[in-house]
Design a protein around this motif. Structure first.
Motif, PDB file in Angstrom:
ATOM      1  N   HIS A  74      15.463  34.542  16.865  1.00 21.48           N
ATOM      2  CA  HIS A  74      15.933  35.922  16.744  1.00 21.48           C
ATOM      3  C   HIS A  74      17.338  36.053  17.295  1.00 21.48           C
ATOM      4  N   HIS A  75      18.141  36.878  16.603  1.00 20.69           N
ATOM      5  CA  HIS A  75      19.537  36.977  16.981  1.00 20.69           C
ATOM      6  C   HIS A  75      19.858  38.242  17.766  1.00 20.69           C
ATOM      7  N   ASP A  76      19.136  39.305  17.422  1.00 20.64           N
ATOM      8  CA  ASP A  76      19.547  40.616  17.899  1.00 20.64           C
ATOM      9  C   ASP A  76      18.850  40.942  19.225  1.00 20.64           C
ATOM     10  N   LEU A  77      19.607  40.837  20.317  1.00 21.75           N
ATOM     11  CA  LEU A  77      19.011  41.046  21.640  1.00 21.75           C
ATOM     12  C   LEU A  77      18.443  42.453  21.795  1.00 21.75           C
ATOM     13  N   GLN A  78      19.127  43.414  21.191  1.00 24.02           N
ATOM     14  CA  GLN A  78      18.735  44.819  21.367  1.00 24.02           C
ATOM     15  C   GLN A  78      17.280  45.069  20.963  1.00 24.02           C
ATOM     16  N   THR A  79      16.840  44.398  19.911  1.00 26.22           N
ATOM     17  CA  THR A  79      15.521  44.717  19.366  1.00 26.22           C
ATOM     18  C   THR A  79      14.406  43.882  19.977  1.00 26.22           C
ATOM     19  N   VAL A  80      14.761  42.941  20.851  1.00 21.03           N
ATOM     20  CA  VAL A  80      13.717  42.062  21.390  1.00 21.03           C
ATOM     21  C   VAL A  80      12.585  42.842  22.062  1.00 21.03           C
ATOM     22  N   PRO A  81      12.889  43.754  22.999  1.00 20.95           N
ATOM     23  CA  PRO A  81      11.784  44.456  23.671  1.00 20.95           C
ATOM     24  C   PRO A  81      10.955  45.293  22.705  1.00 20.95           C
ATOM     25  N   GLU A  82      11.591  45.776  21.654  1.00 19.21           N
ATOM     26  CA  GLU A  82      10.878  46.634  20.725  1.00 19.21           C
ATOM     27  C   GLU A  82       9.944  45.832  19.817  1.00 19.21           C
ATOM     28  N   TYR A  83      10.436  44.676  19.336  1.00 17.92           N
ATOM     29  CA  TYR A  83       9.684  43.925  18.333  1.00 17.92           C
ATOM     30  C   TYR A  83       8.715  42.908  18.936  1.00 17.92           C
ATOM     31  N   PHE A  84       9.063  42.349  20.076  1.00 17.47           N
ATOM     32  CA  PHE A  84       8.307  41.187  20.559  1.00 17.47           C
ATOM     33  C   PHE A  84       7.641  41.482  21.888  1.00 17.47           C
ATOM     34  N   ASP A  85       6.628  40.678  22.197  1.00 16.92           N
ATOM     35  CA  ASP A  85       6.016  40.841  23.508  1.00 16.92           C
ATOM     36  C   ASP A  85       6.118  39.569  24.344  1.00 16.92           C
ATOM     37  N   VAL A  91       8.869  36.071  25.023  1.00 18.29           N
ATOM     38  CA  VAL A  91      10.219  35.631  24.716  1.00 18.29           C
ATOM     39  C   VAL A  91      10.509  34.300  25.393  1.00 18.29           C
ATOM     40  N   THR A  92      11.291  33.475  24.689  1.00 16.54           N
ATOM     41  CA  THR A  92      11.794  32.245  25.292  1.00 16.54           C
ATOM     42  C   THR A  92      13.315  32.310  25.267  1.00 16.54           C
ATOM     43  N   LEU A  93      13.906  32.194  26.426  1.00 13.30           N
ATOM     44  CA  LEU A  93      15.363  32.191  26.494  1.00 13.30           C
ATOM     45  C   LEU A  93      15.813  30.737  26.531  1.00 13.30           C
ATOM     46  N   LEU A  94      16.709  30.419  25.627  1.00 15.68           N
ATOM     47  CA  LEU A  94      17.055  29.013  25.434  1.00 15.68           C
ATOM     48  C   LEU A  94      18.560  28.840  25.450  1.00 15.68           C
ATOM     49  N   ASN A  95      19.017  27.852  26.163  1.00 17.03           N
ATOM     50  CA  ASN A  95      20.392  27.398  26.004  1.00 17.03           C
ATOM     51  C   ASN A  95      20.403  25.911  26.281  1.00 17.03           C
ATOM     52  N   VAL A  96      20.144  25.154  25.241  1.00 16.85           N
ATOM     53  CA  VAL A  96      19.980  23.701  25.284  1.00 16.85           C
ATOM     54  C   VAL A  96      18.747  23.342  26.115  1.00 16.85           C
ATOM     55  N   ARG A  97      18.584  23.960  27.290  1.00 20.11           N
ATOM     56  CA  ARG A  97      17.296  23.801  27.972  1.00 20.11           C
ATOM     57  C   ARG A  97      16.626  25.155  28.040  1.00 20.11           C
ATOM     58  N   ARG A  98      15.356  25.125  28.405  1.00 18.13           N
ATOM     59  CA  ARG A  98      14.643  26.374  28.497  1.00 18.13           C
ATOM     60  C   ARG A  98      15.062  27.105  29.760  1.00 18.13           C
ATOM     61  N   ILE A  99      15.557  28.322  29.626  1.00 15.03           N
ATOM     62  CA  ILE A  99      15.940  29.080  30.817  1.00 15.03           C
ATOM     63  C   ILE A  99      14.723  29.800  31.367  1.00 15.03           C
ATOM     64  N   ALA A 100      13.994  30.468  30.480  1.00  9.16           N
ATOM     65  CA  ALA A 100      12.801  31.176  30.920  1.00  9.16           C
ATOM     66  C   ALA A 100      11.912  31.415  29.720  1.00  9.16           C
ATOM     67  N   SER A 101      10.623  31.554  29.969  1.00 11.01           N
ATOM     68  CA  SER A 101       9.694  31.846  28.892  1.00 11.01           C
ATOM     69  C   SER A 101       8.512  32.605  29.457  1.00 11.01           C
ATOM     70  N   GLY A 102       8.167  33.690  28.786  1.00  9.61           N
ATOM     71  CA  GLY A 102       7.050  34.468  29.298  1.00  9.61           C
ATOM     72  C   GLY A 102       7.010  35.836  28.658  1.00  9.61           C
ATOM     73  N   PRO A 103       6.223  36.746  29.211  1.00  6.52           N
ATOM     74  CA  PRO A 103       6.151  38.096  28.663  1.00  6.52           C
ATOM     75  C   PRO A 103       7.521  38.757  28.697  1.00  6.52           C
ATOM     76  N   VAL A 104       7.828  39.557  27.690  1.00  7.93           N
ATOM     77  CA  VAL A 104       9.147  40.183  27.605  1.00  7.93           C
ATOM     78  C   VAL A 104       9.422  41.015  28.859  1.00  7.93           C
ATOM     79  N   SER A 105       8.390  41.748  29.325  1.00 10.33           N
ATOM     80  CA  SER A 105       8.617  42.668  30.434  1.00 10.33           C
ATOM     81  C   SER A 105       9.120  41.952  31.682  1.00 10.33           C
ATOM     82  N   SER A 106       8.623  40.745  31.926  1.00 11.68           N
ATOM     83  CA  SER A 106       9.034  40.086  33.158  1.00 11.68           C
ATOM     84  C   SER A 106      10.099  39.018  32.922  1.00 11.68           C
ATOM     85  N   THR A 107      10.294  38.599  31.664  1.00 13.80           N
ATOM     86  CA  THR A 107      11.195  37.489  31.392  1.00 13.80           C
ATOM     87  C   THR A 107      12.546  37.948  30.863  1.00 13.80           C
TER      88      THR A 107
END
Lengths: 252, 371, 370
Positions: free
Chosen positions: A198-209, A211-227
């Motif tokens: 997904h590209h659009d950061l703005q819509t992440v909380p609305e569309y998904f529950d 999330v995995t934040l990635l930049n070559v390595r995994r930065i964080a992964s978990g529920p949108v509310s806490s991640t």
């Protein structure tokens, strides 16, 4: 990794490198059942690479992927795939219905052709994405959003438990965006897991529950509310993200 | 006259051979064209030459199956070389094909020149593979063509679904659990088969047209893969047969070029007259759009003008209207005629135009669409 | 000059003249247009001959170049209608033009001294018989003069348009934005290709022209990343291939053009196998050493991810047997990697658990921020 859930997708120490350069470093992931997960990160973060490596479309240098506790190869048929729309030549001589039917090929196996039951299933998949009227339309005559919906219908026909989608919202109209969202939610209700680049950061909380934040390595992964929090986003995008400040409350 | 020609033993062979070739290369060529590997046929036909020469040098035989086996092996080696070069280096498909095409052919020439200097009396006739000599087709050649071509067609039909997905979305094919590389390989090898049976009829250079032209033509008439492949085979056969006939009826017209020129005509017609996509229908559509656009502009112009008068049906002279619009005078007149014939405006006795109630409605609707 | 030396110098000049535009064709992914043009010039030559009745007339050259440009133009036009893709457009146009050429020749075979075989295959051995005579003085083979002129023209044009060609090859959009008209450059390049093809195939045949235009620049592409060296190396490889090919042809008494094309392939194969960085052998060697190098870096990154060396260590993830389970390494490779990492002082084994040293933590951070 420790979880309080039985993961549907488990990625262990996945490293992908082109020649000497690693494009994914030692990624660990665990995705629970019945979530909509976004893979988010800056350009060149390896989002599509992660998606494809999870499906075995790109060879991994190291690491392993398992689905439902089994090695990926054994569970391949349980993955549905929606590639980037621009990855194919839409001038190909075929109709929407025919493209959707391609979703049945994997289950049919070698040589067998799709029959009546597959056609009925394909029509109902088209109906789910609101494309019934376009079933017999040549695919080059479809708009970008309609093409995307055909791809989604094709994935539906795969009747999988896990769906991998590469930027399904890229360049689609508002109608299609709504249709996709409705479909994703429906899939989640049915207990399926959906992973979207997904590209659009703005819509992440609305569309998904999830999330995995990635930049070559995994930065964080978990529920949108806490991640999906500013601290993690800063780690992922560095200083390159300006809208965050304005939206900080909204995002967190 | 045609009837007496058909009794000619040689000609029958030529026509039959050209038809088989046309069908096989036409159908298989569809996949090459759709996968944007149109020039693969050209590459493979050149790559086959050293195989033919070597097969002859080793066995001393010119039996079609032996030569075709050699050609197929060389084609396979060429395919392998292209895959290695594109897979392991940053040289792209075109460069890899260019290298394989020219180098293999060069080696073929070396071997041929070696054969020319051989004392054997059987050496003659190999160079027919360069330019093709349909007249030398024997019954055994036709049987070989039938077997090779028939096998290729059967494989294509059996793996139809797989080849379709390979051509449209190879990644999805992999994701569906099929061995994409292997299928790609099989498809290329089928095209090698088509090339191999074409060498003797049309020769190395013109083989490329047999693969590309029928498929590119057929695409213009249909939007379905099934239709395209079938039509492509038909076009290939028509070109093959008519080329063979022309070259037998007209003096000094070699078969290969005659077939290719027939293909050229089919392609030109298809590109020009294909429904929906064809150049002609593109032009017509553009013109129609322009006319509709002009008519709409005039209608709206008349409506704007009418606002300055008490009565919206106030008539205006054609000169006024022509001066008003930035579109050409001809299209103003044409547009007015078109509007009048649709009953949107009417012409009075001295040639002035005025909106009808219907026209006013349409003008208002257009205004609504634009805002 | 004796005949051997004359043939060799013609071949070398042709090879260099081909490598110059060939480099750009390979970089622009248009290598096969050389094949198309080399066939499509035939009707131009034949028509030129009909008009002049003289096989040596410069008008033939003009007709051929016109036919070459016509091919490029028609191909582009067809692709622009979007009815067919560019590759199909090429595959449609050149066989038809070639067929027209063959047809013209065979219809008038009686009174033409034009042989399609010769066009395709060339016969370099005959080149020295066609002399350049001015006022009775023998100035050497005619094709040596004509090819030298073409070589000179190619060099001058490429030198003058070097910056523009380079930019439009690597970034056509940027070139357009800067007002360089990539379109015109494309036709300039096509003119050079047509001219070179026409000049060359009279002596070496069209297939060798394709070989010389594609294989040496492609080989050079594996040896260097930079444009200028690539042009020089391509020319050098072409020249060497021509010399080797001629030697083989003379020794084996076989077709000169074929042998030279084969030599081009041989040179390419040698480079493909043994190029210092991009060659297949180097790739294999690098893969082996690199996997170990990469493996060590992966190990330290993995350990640092799981807090090895800190007080938040996840012991399970840092066990040695974990490497074979989750990273999916073989036991022997895992051992090798661990040994190498220990030797370099990145980790310390502690029972079955691998602990990162401070040095190892630094290496991990470096690897990740790369």
């Amino acid at each position: 990794m420790e979880h309080n859930f039985e993961p549907v997708i488990q990625v262990n120490d996945l490293t992908v490198s082109y020649h000497e350069k690693p494009v994914l470093w030692d990624v660990d992931l665990a995705v629970p059942p019945a979530v909509l997960m976004a893979i988010v990160g800056p350009n060149g973060a390896g989002k599509t690479t992660l998606l494809k490596a999870m499906m075995g479309l790109i060879p991994a240098t190291a690491g392993e992927v398992s689905l439902f506790g089994k090695p990926r190869k054994e569970a391949m048929r349980r993955i549905g795939y929606v590639p980037q729309r621009t990855a194919v030549d839409w001038d190909f001589p075929t109709t929407s219905l025919d493209v959707v039917l391609m979703g049945s090929y994997g289950r049919l196996g070698w040589i067998k052709r799709p029959g009546k039951s597959e056609k009925i299933a394909a029509m109902s998949a088209l109906e789910k994405v609101g494309m019934t009227d376009f079933a017999h339309r040549q695919i080059s005559q479809l708009s970008g959003g309609q093409q995307q919906r055909v791809f989604l219908a094709r994935a539906l026909l795969q009747d999988s438990d896990v769906y991998m989608m590469d930027e399904p919202f890229q360049g689609v109209d508002a109608t299609t965006e709504r249709a996709i969202i409705a479909l994703l939610k429906e899939l989640r209700e049915a207990g399926k897991t959906v992973v979207c680049v997904h590209h659009d950061l703005q819509t992440v909380p609305e569309y998904f529950d999830w999330v995995t934040l990635l930049n070559v390595r995994r930065i964080a992964s978990g529920p949108v509310s806490s991640t999906f929090v500013p601290e993690n986003l800063k780690k992922t995008f560095g200083g390159r993200i300006s809208f965050l400040k304005e939206n900080e409350e909204g995002v967190a | 006259m045609i009837f007496s020609i058909l009794q000619d033993y040689t000609l029958r062979h030529v026509i039959f051979g050209a038809a088989i070739l046309g069908i096989v290369s036409g159908t298989l060529g569809s996949f090459a064209v759709l996968r944007q590997r149109s020039l693969l046929g050209d590459t493979m036909s050149h790559a086959a030459l050293p195989g033919i020469a070597l097969a002859f040098m080793i066995t001393g035989s010119k039996a079609p199956f032996i030569l075709l086996t050699g050609a197929a092996l060389a084609g396979w080696l060429g395919t392998l070389a292209i895959l290695v070069i594109t897979g392991r280096t940053r040289i792209k498909e075109d460069g890899a094909q260019g290298i394989v095409l020219s180098v293999f052919f060069g080696i073929g020439l070396v071997l041929l020149s070696r054969i020319q200097r051989m004392p054997s009396a059987a050496k003659a006739g190999l160079d027919k593979f360069l330019f093709g000599q349909a007249a030398t087709l024997l019954t055994s050649d036709i049987i070989a063509m039938l077997v090779v071509g028939g096998t290729a067609m059967v494989v294509m039909l059996v793996l139809w679904k797989e080849f379709k997905l390979l051509s449209f979305d190879p990644e999805f094919l992999t994701a569906s659990g099929f061995p994409t590389r292997t299928l790609e390989y099989i498809l290329t090898f089928l095209i090698v088969g088509a090339v191999v049976i074409g060498l003797q009829t049309v020769g190395v250079v013109l083989m490329s047209a047999m693969v590309v032209a029928p498929a590119a033509s057929a695409r213009q008439w249909t939007n379905r893969l099934e239709g395209m492949v079938a039509l492509s085979g038909v076009f290939g056969a028509i070109a093959g047969i008519s080329g063979a006939l022309i070259s037998s009826l007209v003096e000094k017209v070699p078969t290969g070029p005659a077939i290719v020129l027939a293909l050229g005509c089919i392609a030109a017609c298809s590109l020009l007259f294909g429904p929906e996509r064809g150049i002609l229908s593109q032009i017509l559509r553009r013109q129609r759009n322009r006319q509709t656009y002009a008519a709409n502009r005039i209608l709206q112009g008349l409506w704007v003008l009418s606002l300055h008068h008490k009565e919206y049906q106030h008539p205006h002279a054609i000169d006024t209207l022509e001066a008003l619009f930035t579109i050409s005078r001809g299209s103003v007149r044409g547009g007015l005629e078109a509007l009048a014939s649709q009953g949107l405006i009417k012409k009075d006795s001295i040639g002035r135009f005025a909106l009808t109630p219907l026209g006013r409605e349409k003008a208002l609707a257009l205004e609504g669409e634009q805002s | 000059m004796n005949a051997h030396l004359e043939i060799l110098s013609i071949a070398v000049v042709v090879a260099i003249a081909c490598a110059l535009p060939g480099t750009f064709l390979v970089l622009r992914k248009r290598a096969l247009i050389s094949d198309a043009i080399s066939h499509a010039v035939l009707p131009g030559i034949v028509l030129g001959f009909f008009m002049t009745g003289n096989i040596n007339s410069p008008l033939l050259m003009l007709g051929a170049v016109a036919a070459g440009l016509f091919t490029a133009w028609l191909t582009e036009l067809l692709a622009k209608t979007r009815l067919v893709k560019e590759d199909a457009a090429i595959g449609l146009v050149f066989p038809v033009l070639f067929s027209i050429g063959v047809l013209l020749v065979s219809r008038h075979a009686g009174n033409i001294h034009l042989d399609t075989d010769a066009v395709l295959l060339g016969e370099l051995a005959f080149a020295p018989f066609d002399r350049m005579m001015i006022q009775g003085t023998d100035l050497g083979p005619r094709s040596l003069w004509s090819m030298s002129a073409i070589l000179l023209l190619n060099s001058v044009v490429i030198l003058l348009l070097y910056k523009e060609l380079k930019l439009s090859t690597f970034d056509s959009g940027l070139a357009q934005a800067q007002g360089f008209k990539p379109h015109r450059l494309h036709y300039a390049l096509m003119t050079l290709v047509s001219l070179t093809v026409v000049g060359a195939f009279d002596s070496v045949g069209s297939i060798l022209v394709v070989a010389l235009m594609v294989a040496p620049p492609a080989a050079a592409f594996l040896l260097t990343k930079r444009l200028a060296p690539m042009i020089f190396i391509g020319a050098l490889i072409g020249a060497i291939s021509a010399i080797i090919g001629y030697g083989v042809a003379v020794l084996g008494d076989v077709s000169i053009a074929g042998s030279m094309a084969g030599a081009c392939g041989f040179s390419f194969l040698v480079v493909l196998l043994f190029a210092p960085q991009r060659g297949l052998v180097a790739q294999q060697v690098m893969r082996r050493t690199q996997t170990l190098h990469l493996g060590v870096r992966m190990l330290v990154v993995h350990l640092s991810h799981h807090g090895s060396g800190t007080n938040q260590m996840d012991e399970n993830e840092c066990r040695k047997d974990h490497l074979t389970q989750h990273i999916a390494w073989t036991a022997s490779f895992a051992n090798k990697v661990a040994e190498s990492a220990i030797k370099q002082g990145f980790i310390m084994p502690h029972h079955q658990v691998l602990k990162l040293t401070p040095k190892g933590i630094l290496v991990a951070q470096e690897a990740m921020t790369q």
